[in-house]
Design an enzyme around this catalytic site. Structure first.
Site, PDB file in Angstrom:
ATOM      1  N   SER A  30       0.824  -1.214   0.000  1.00  0.00           N
ATOM      2  CA  SER A  30       0.000   0.000   0.000  1.00  0.00           C
ATOM      3  C   SER A  30       0.855   1.260   0.000  1.00  0.00           C
ATOM      4  O   SER A  30       1.691   1.462   0.885  1.00  0.00           O
ATOM      5  CB  SER A  30      -0.912   0.021   1.231  1.00  0.00           C
ATOM      6  N   HIS A  61      -3.365   0.222  -4.332  1.00  0.00           N
ATOM      7  CA  HIS A  61      -2.884  -0.942  -5.069  1.00  0.00           C
ATOM      8  C   HIS A  61      -3.362  -0.797  -6.509  1.00  0.00           C
ATOM      9  O   HIS A  61      -4.534  -1.038  -6.819  1.00  0.00           O
ATOM     10  CB  HIS A  61      -3.423  -2.241  -4.450  1.00  0.00           C
ATOM     11  N   HIS A  83      -5.507  -9.708  -1.056  1.00  0.00           N
ATOM     12  CA  HIS A  83      -5.585  -9.940   0.378  1.00  0.00           C
ATOM     13  C   HIS A  83      -6.719 -10.908   0.709  1.00  0.00           C
ATOM     14  O   HIS A  83      -7.760 -10.915   0.046  1.00  0.00           O
ATOM     15  CB  HIS A  83      -5.846  -8.631   1.133  1.00  0.00           C
ATOM     16  N   TYR A  85      -8.670 -10.605   3.168  1.00  0.00           N
ATOM     17  CA  TYR A  85      -9.854  -9.862   3.601  1.00  0.00           C
ATOM     18  C   TYR A  85     -10.712  -9.371   2.439  1.00  0.00           C
ATOM     19  O   TYR A  85     -11.873  -8.995   2.635  1.00  0.00           O
ATOM     20  CB  TYR A  85      -9.480  -8.703   4.521  1.00  0.00           C
ATOM     21  N   GLU A  86     -10.168  -9.367   1.228  1.00  0.00           N
ATOM     22  CA  GLU A  86     -10.961  -8.964   0.070  1.00  0.00           C
ATOM     23  C   GLU A  86     -11.982 -10.030  -0.319  1.00  0.00           C
ATOM     24  O   GLU A  86     -12.819  -9.801  -1.193  1.00  0.00           O
ATOM     25  CB  GLU A  86     -10.048  -8.674  -1.116  1.00  0.00           C
ATOM     26  N   ALA A 113       2.919  -1.990   3.990  1.00  0.00           N
ATOM     27  CA  ALA A 113       2.683  -0.959   4.992  1.00  0.00           C
ATOM     28  C   ALA A 113       2.246  -1.666   6.271  1.00  0.00           C
ATOM     29  O   ALA A 113       1.442  -2.596   6.223  1.00  0.00           O
ATOM     30  CB  ALA A 113       1.600   0.000   4.517  1.00  0.00           C
ATOM     31  N   MET A 211      -1.656  -6.957   7.205  1.00  0.00           N
ATOM     32  CA  MET A 211      -2.676  -7.862   6.677  1.00  0.00           C
ATOM     33  C   MET A 211      -2.250  -8.527   5.374  1.00  0.00           C
ATOM     34  O   MET A 211      -3.100  -8.923   4.573  1.00  0.00           O
ATOM     35  CB  MET A 211      -3.979  -7.085   6.462  1.00  0.00           C
ATOM     36  N   SER A 212      -0.957  -8.658   5.151  1.00  0.00           N
ATOM     37  CA  SER A 212      -0.478  -9.216   3.880  1.00  0.00           C
ATOM     38  C   SER A 212       0.833  -9.948   4.093  1.00  0.00           C
ATOM     39  O   SER A 212       1.188 -10.299   5.226  1.00  0.00           O
ATOM     40  CB  SER A 212      -0.283  -8.082   2.859  1.00  0.00           C
ATOM     41  N   ASN A 235       1.962   3.804  10.881  1.00  0.00           N
ATOM     42  CA  ASN A 235       1.136   4.303  11.986  1.00  0.00           C
ATOM     43  C   ASN A 235       1.479   3.541  13.251  1.00  0.00           C
ATOM     44  O   ASN A 235       2.070   2.450  13.190  1.00  0.00           O
ATOM     45  CB  ASN A 235      -0.356   4.130  11.659  1.00  0.00           C
ATOM     46  N   HIS A 247      -6.941   4.144   6.688  1.00  0.00           N
ATOM     47  CA  HIS A 247      -6.147   3.798   5.506  1.00  0.00           C
ATOM     48  C   HIS A 247      -5.505   5.027   4.872  1.00  0.00           C
ATOM     49  O   HIS A 247      -4.448   4.931   4.241  1.00  0.00           O
ATOM     50  CB  HIS A 247      -7.031   3.073   4.482  1.00  0.00           C
TER      51      HIS A 247
END
Length: 274
Positions: A30, A61, A83, A85-86, A113, A211-212, A235, A247
């Site tokens: 990201s 992306h 991902h 989560y997608e 990220a 998350m990746s 962050n 995000h």
């Protein structure tokens, strides 16, 4: 799960667009897609044009595969990734990596990220991934094994190659870039972590969370690729500071760090396997 014939068809389509096998596959996370714009003799293929490729749905992306040269070294870059989560299966998440394995691309640089779970890791830091923690149950290796890529039970003692981590540190010192080194904790998302989860991740030994990355690294290690992982800390995790995580700040932080990010990867690639 995708069948081997689907991997072959997609990989051969990609192979028809390249003149030589890339030495590196670089997965750009990201806000970190700018590296692909620095490739010379670049050719771009949108994911939607590659047979059986999923579609990237996340802001930051771009959703394209870029072929070119970096310091005269052939590179293939994924501007975006898929991902869990997608809504994709683990097999779909790692489908591009299986195509790279079929094409016999030997090296993988995977970037992301990530949020800090340690007060010593601050936004703007670049963290070399030393190891990862994945307690989420699903695995890209679940189901019938791809025997032509690797064994049923693969070794994970050094998924992020130690010699490449040392090279990355040397390159950082040469460029005056201060690098962290730590453990990346994988969460499936898409919700950001609660304050209690951040505390637990830190207790378990994590320094950054995202998350990746981990599904791709598992498949790359299974197939014998040499891997380097790099996190851009974007962050602080929930509860560390009085802030709301979103995000937008992830994309902003990636943009702010892109110059040193690109310089570091260019130096590492130029010296890897020299």
């Amino acid at each position: 799960m995708p069948e081997m014939k689907q991997v072959v068809e997609a990989a051969e389509y990609i192979g028809s667009k390249i003149q030589e096998i890339p030495r590196f596959c670089v997965v750009l996370g990201s806000g970190l897609g700018a590296l692909a714009d620095h490739l010379k003799d670049r050719r771009e293929i949108e994911f939607k044009d590659i047979p059986y490729f999923p579609e990237s749905t996340v802001v930051g992306h771009k959703g394209s595969l870029v072929i070119g040269r970096l310091n005269d070294i052939p590179v293939i870059a994924l501007q975006g990734r898929f991902h869990y989560y997608e809504g994709y299966s683990m097999d779909e998440v790692v489908f591009p990596l299986r195509c790279m394995l079929y094409l016999k691309v030997p090296n993988l640089i995977v970037t992301n990220a990530a949020g800090s779970v340690d007060v010593n890791y601050r936004p703007g830091d670049l963290m070399i991934i030393r190891d990862h923690i994945k307690l989420h149950g699903d695995s890209p290796l679940r189901g019938p094994n791809f025997d032509n890529f690797g064994p049923r039970f693969n070794d994970m003692s050094d998924p992020y190659s130690k010699d490449i981590r040392e090279l990355a540190k040397e390159c950082g010192e040469e460029l005056g870039i201060s690098l962290k080194e730590g453990v990346y904790y994988y969460m499936p998302g898409p919700s950001y972590e609660t304050a209690s989860e951040i505390k637990a991740i830190n207790i378990l030994g994590g320094h950054a969370v995202g998350m990746s990355t981990v599904p791709e690294v598992i498949v790359a290690a299974h197939g014998g690729m040499k891997v380097m992982g790099l996190s851009c800390i974007t962050n602080m995790g929930t509860g560390i500071l009085d802030q709301v995580v979103g995000h937008e700040e992830v994309i902003k932080a990636g943009d702010e760090v892109k110059e040193k990010f690109i310089a570091l990867l260019e130096r590492i690639i130029s010296r890897w396997n020299r």
